[in-house]
Enzyme design. Structure first.
Site, PDB file in Angstrom:
ATOM      1  N   SER A  97      34.006 167.633  33.261  1.00 51.30           N
ATOM      2  CA  SER A  97      33.935 166.255  33.450  1.00 51.30           C
ATOM      3  C   SER A  97      32.841 165.789  32.651  1.00 51.30           C
ATOM      4  O   SER A  97      32.486 164.309  32.720  1.00 51.30           O
ATOM      5  CB  SER A  97      33.479 166.136  34.928  1.00 51.30           C
ATOM      6  OG  SER A  97      32.362 167.103  35.220  1.00 51.30           O
TER       7      SER A  97
ATOM      8  N   ASN B 211      26.662 171.101  44.164  1.00 53.34           N
ATOM      9  CA  ASN B 211      27.284 170.272  45.126  1.00 53.34           C
ATOM     10  C   ASN B 211      26.230 169.128  45.734  1.00 53.34           C
ATOM     11  O   ASN B 211      26.414 167.885  46.135  1.00 53.34           O
ATOM     12  CB  ASN B 211      27.975 171.111  46.217  1.00 53.34           C
ATOM     13  CG  ASN B 211      28.964 171.855  45.686  1.00 53.34           C
ATOM     14  OD1 ASN B 211      29.315 171.838  44.667  1.00 53.34           O
ATOM     15  ND2 ASN B 211      29.323 172.699  46.621  1.00 53.34           N
TER      16      ASN B 211
ATOM     17  N   THR C  88      45.176 121.952  51.087  1.00 49.84           N
ATOM     18  CA  THR C  88      45.562 123.119  51.495  1.00 49.84           C
ATOM     19  C   THR C  88      47.209 123.130  51.283  1.00 49.84           C
ATOM     20  O   THR C  88      47.800 122.076  50.963  1.00 49.84           O
ATOM     21  CB  THR C  88      45.644 122.727  53.188  1.00 49.84           C
ATOM     22  OG1 THR C  88      46.725 121.622  53.603  1.00 49.84           O
ATOM     23  CG2 THR C  88      44.193 122.445  53.626  1.00 49.84           C
ATOM     24  N   HIS C  89      47.556 124.571  51.217  1.00 47.94           N
ATOM     25  CA  HIS C  89      48.869 124.578  50.764  1.00 47.94           C
ATOM     26  C   HIS C  89      49.251 124.134  49.389  1.00 47.94           C
ATOM     27  O   HIS C  89      50.336 123.880  48.662  1.00 47.94           O
ATOM     28  CB  HIS C  89      50.119 124.000  51.450  1.00 47.94           C
ATOM     29  CG  HIS C  89      50.011 124.189  53.017  1.00 47.94           C
ATOM     30  ND1 HIS C  89      50.565 125.340  53.868  1.00 47.94           N
ATOM     31  CD2 HIS C  89      49.075 123.710  53.928  1.00 47.94           C
ATOM     32  CE1 HIS C  89      50.280 125.089  54.856  1.00 47.94           C
ATOM     33  NE2 HIS C  89      49.143 124.285  55.107  1.00 47.94           N
TER      34      HIS C  89
ATOM     35  N   SER D 262      45.972 130.091  20.240  1.00 46.06           N
ATOM     36  CA  SER D 262      47.109 130.665  20.153  1.00 46.06           C
ATOM     37  C   SER D 262      47.322 130.969  18.631  1.00 46.06           C
ATOM     38  O   SER D 262      47.098 130.372  17.865  1.00 46.06           O
ATOM     39  CB  SER D 262      48.095 129.894  20.904  1.00 46.06           C
ATOM     40  OG  SER D 262      49.276 130.175  20.176  1.00 46.06           O
TER      41      SER D 262
ATOM     42  N   LYS E 267      46.804 124.857  21.442  1.00 43.17           N
ATOM     43  CA  LYS E 267      46.453 125.562  22.610  1.00 43.17           C
ATOM     44  C   LYS E 267      45.083 125.835  22.757  1.00 43.17           C
ATOM     45  O   LYS E 267      44.270 126.232  21.755  1.00 43.17           O
ATOM     46  CB  LYS E 267      47.213 126.816  22.772  1.00 43.17           C
ATOM     47  CG  LYS E 267      48.713 126.897  23.117  1.00 43.17           C
ATOM     48  CD  LYS E 267      48.973 126.161  24.277  1.00 43.17           C
ATOM     49  CE  LYS E 267      48.821 127.298  25.531  1.00 43.17           C
ATOM     50  NZ  LYS E 267      49.533 128.363  25.283  1.00 43.17           N
TER      51      LYS E 267
ATOM     52  N   ASN F 178      43.338 128.315  25.336  1.00 40.64           N
ATOM     53  CA  ASN F 178      43.444 129.077  26.634  1.00 40.64           C
ATOM     54  C   ASN F 178      42.398 129.624  27.287  1.00 40.64           C
ATOM     55  O   ASN F 178      41.251 130.160  26.913  1.00 40.64           O
ATOM     56  CB  ASN F 178      44.502 130.445  26.306  1.00 40.64           C
ATOM     57  CG  ASN F 178      45.695 130.059  25.573  1.00 40.64           C
ATOM     58  OD1 ASN F 178      46.184 128.943  25.885  1.00 40.64           O
ATOM     59  ND2 ASN F 178      46.386 130.906  24.428  1.00 40.64           N
TER      60      ASN F 178
ATOM     61  N   GLU G  87      41.356 134.135  33.199  1.00 39.12           N
ATOM     62  CA  GLU G  87      42.660 134.966  33.527  1.00 39.12           C
ATOM     63  C   GLU G  87      42.447 136.375  33.765  1.00 39.12           C
ATOM     64  O   GLU G  87      43.074 137.022  34.310  1.00 39.12           O
ATOM     65  CB  GLU G  87      43.683 134.502  32.243  1.00 39.12           C
ATOM     66  CG  GLU G  87      44.269 133.274  32.407  1.00 39.12           C
ATOM     67  CD  GLU G  87      45.223 133.163  31.019  1.00 39.12           C
ATOM     68  OE1 GLU G  87      46.457 132.908  31.055  1.00 39.12           O
ATOM     69  OE2 GLU G  87      44.542 132.767  29.924  1.00 39.12           O
TER      70      GLU G  87
ATOM     71  N   LYS H 290      34.343 159.937  40.125  1.00 35.72           N
ATOM     72  CA  LYS H 290      33.436 159.278  39.354  1.00 35.72           C
ATOM     73  C   LYS H 290      34.195 158.282  38.096  1.00 35.72           C
ATOM     74  O   LYS H 290      33.592 157.136  38.177  1.00 35.72           O
ATOM     75  CB  LYS H 290      33.011 160.267  38.391  1.00 35.72           C
ATOM     76  CG  LYS H 290      32.007 160.819  39.140  1.00 35.72           C
ATOM     77  CD  LYS H 290      31.141 162.306  38.318  1.00 35.72           C
ATOM     78  CE  LYS H 290      30.611 163.423  39.484  1.00 35.72           C
ATOM     79  NZ  LYS H 290      31.462 163.862  40.180  1.00 35.72           N
TER      80      LYS H 290
HETATM   81  N1  ARG Z   1      31.341 168.115  38.344  1.00 32.24           N
HETATM   82  C1  ARG Z   1      31.333 168.427  39.249  1.00 32.24           C
HETATM   83  C2  ARG Z   1      31.617 167.148  40.190  1.00 32.24           C
HETATM   84  O1  ARG Z   1      31.659 166.173  39.612  1.00 32.24           O
HETATM   85  C3  ARG Z   1      29.905 168.940  40.037  1.00 32.24           C
HETATM   86  C4  ARG Z   1      30.107 169.626  41.120  1.00 32.24           C
HETATM   87  C5  ARG Z   1      30.849 171.052  40.844  1.00 32.24           C
HETATM   88  N2  ARG Z   1      30.577 171.931  41.933  1.00 32.24           N
HETATM   89  C6  ARG Z   1      31.343 173.185  41.968  1.00 32.24           C
HETATM   90  N3  ARG Z   1      31.286 173.734  43.196  1.00 32.24           N
HETATM   91  N4  ARG Z   1      32.291 173.381  41.183  1.00 32.24           N
HETATM   92  O2  ARG Z   1      32.031 167.201  41.497  1.00 32.24           O
END
Ligand code: ARG
Length: 463
Positions: free
Chosen positions: A23, A110, A155-156, A277, A283, A285, A290, A325
């Site tokens: 990650s 964790n 409205t509408h 454009s 144009k 825009n 948007e 994440k």
């Molecule tokens: N990179 C992991 C996450 O974002 C960190 C926690 C990993 N824990 C594990 N027991 N593998 O969740």
């Protein structure tokens, strides 16, 4: 490359597995929060005599060096070390030697990752609240300039009753006010500390969770270690609040697209907020509103994505949770970018008061008022409604508006009409007459603005 957890393994990790499970490419965003959490943890380990004070000092110094290097863009993270937590631990051990390995005493990734996420969202939530205040302030400034500016209220998407442009804009002020309240409320739960929950069951070491919580600025600790490491509710809440904010932004954006069209010409967006454009030279825009409208989709997607990850997930930590994440980072980036654009876009737009007034002068949005007039003369509203409906139909057939009919024509429909209706039908009068609390009369709008100003002013801490 040796893994920090390599002891139990006899084979190298498959390269594809390494890439798939890592990650670091995205959670490096949490580097500073990770160090902040580690600093508090090591301080507590030292104060509770779990590790020697000198070792703690060495670790803290090492973490500081790494933080400086990160700030200077001077570190390279590696996929082989999977995530930000193990990358930093590895950098620490490289920096200060094996004593760095004491940092992870009484802790697991964790509770560590959960702590990082809490710290991150706390910071971002506070920042987003202040960006919302900036948007509100630019709405307030525009509104103050436009109390007397009248446009059709719809409205509408059909012309309904004329309103003050300030009144229309201020509706968004209050939406953003509720958004801020929701974010503020969510801070109560973001402010729970998971640190010290360990992998899931707590730890054998005599740690002090209250100390780390207070060092990190949290005001409560999770009372259950299993809940602490598996809770992502606070992220779901954030994504949900962000979705609602984007809903509000997209509604305002849609109005800006409509208002700036050739057909409406109620506002003109500043050149610096529009693009041209490649083929049609005439144009201009409204790309920014948007895109604001469209980016709402990815924010909703991130909310649904995380809910789906969490659905049916058994306790406690599961690798699935690493998928919390990217959507969160993307939402923060999208929301922050949107709010930063919205405030100056409102600020720099030109309001075309004449076009707005032309629109209310050429419609039947004063029809309710003339029905109310008959009611004040004693007619039941339902009968008044019927009569005015007939008058409107008559006027349409004559190619006229209500102000263009003569008193004699009115009297054909009801003897209750008198000369004073012509004053009453003027758009300014129609708006001014909506004096009920929260209505669009000029005095009501002024008191709404005063209330909003007080709210914004009181929210700013005095220097
Ligand atoms: N990179 C992991 C996450 O974002 C960190 C926690 C990993 N824990 C594990 N027991 N593998 O969740």
């Amino acid at each position: 490359m040796t893994k920090l957890w390599g002891g139990r393994f006899t084979k190298e990790t498959n390269k594809l597995v390494e890439e798939f499970t890592a990650s670091i490419e995205f959670d490096k965003e949490l580097a500073l929060e990770d160090i902040q959490g580690s600093m508090a943890h090591v301080q507590m380990l030292s104060d509770c005599n779990i590790i020697p004070k000198d070792d703690a000092k060495t670790i803290q110094h090492g973490l500081q060096v790494i933080q400086n290097k990160i700030n200077a863009g001077d570190v390279e993270f590696s996929v082989a070390h999977e995530d930000i937590h193990m990358n930093i631990e590895k950098l620490l051990i490289d920096e200060i030697g094996p004593v760095g390995g004491k940092l992870h005493t009484g802790r697991s990734r964790n509770d560590q990752v959960a702590t990082d996420m809490h710290l991150y969202l706390k910071k971002q939530t506070e920042m987003i609240i202040s960006l919302l205040t900036e948007v509100q302030s630019s709405i307030l400034i525009k509104s103050k300039e436009n109390v007397q500016t009248i446009l059709p209220g719809y409205t509408h998407l059909q012309r309904a009753q004329p309103v003050s442009f300030a009144h229309h804009l201020m509706a968004y002020f209050w939406m953003f006010e509720r958004d801020k309240e929701r974010l503020q409320d969510s801070l109560k739960r973001i402010n729970w500390s998971p640190l010290g929950a360990g992998a899931l069951a707590g730890t054998t070491f005599p740690i002090d969770r209250a100390q780390t919580a207070s060092l990190l600025g949290f005001d409560k600790i999770y009372p259950n270690s299993m809940d602490a490491v598996s809770d992502r509710d606070f992220i779901v809440e954030f994504l949900s609040h962000a979705s609602l904010i984007m809903t509000h932004i997209s509604r305002l954006s849609e109005e800006m697209v409509i208002w700036s069209s050739q057909e409406f010409q109620f506002i003109e967006l500043d050149d610096s907020f529009c693009t041209g454009s490649s083929i049609m030279p005439q144009k201009k825009n409204p790309d920014v509103p948007e895109l604001l409208r469209a980016k709402t989709g990815r924010v909703y997607g991130n909310l649904v994505g995380l809910l789906t990850v969490l659905k049916g997930l058994p306790l406690a930590y599961n690798k699935d949770m690493q998928e919390d994440k990217e959507g969160m980072f993307d939402t923060v980036k999208t929301l922050v970018g949107s709010l930063k654009l919205l405030a100056p876009m409102i600020h720099t737009m030109t309001v075309n008061e004449t076009k707005m007034y032309e629109a209310v002068s050429k419609d039947f949005s004063n029809a309710t008022d003339i029905a109310d007039y008959l009611v004040t003369k004693g007619l039941p509203f339902r009968q008044a409604h019927e009569i005015i409906g007939k008058i409107v139909l008559y006027a349409i057939n004559q190619d006229k508006y209500l102000l263009g009919l003569t008193l004699d024509e009115y009297k054909e429909f009801s003897p209750l009409f008198a000369e004073d209706i012509f004053k009453l039908l003027q758009p300014k009068h129609v708006v001014g007459a909506k004096k009920s609390e929260g209505g669009t009369s000029f005095e009501q709008v002024e008191s709404q603005l005063a209330l909003a100003e007080k709210l914004l002013y009181d929210a700013v801490p005095s220097s």
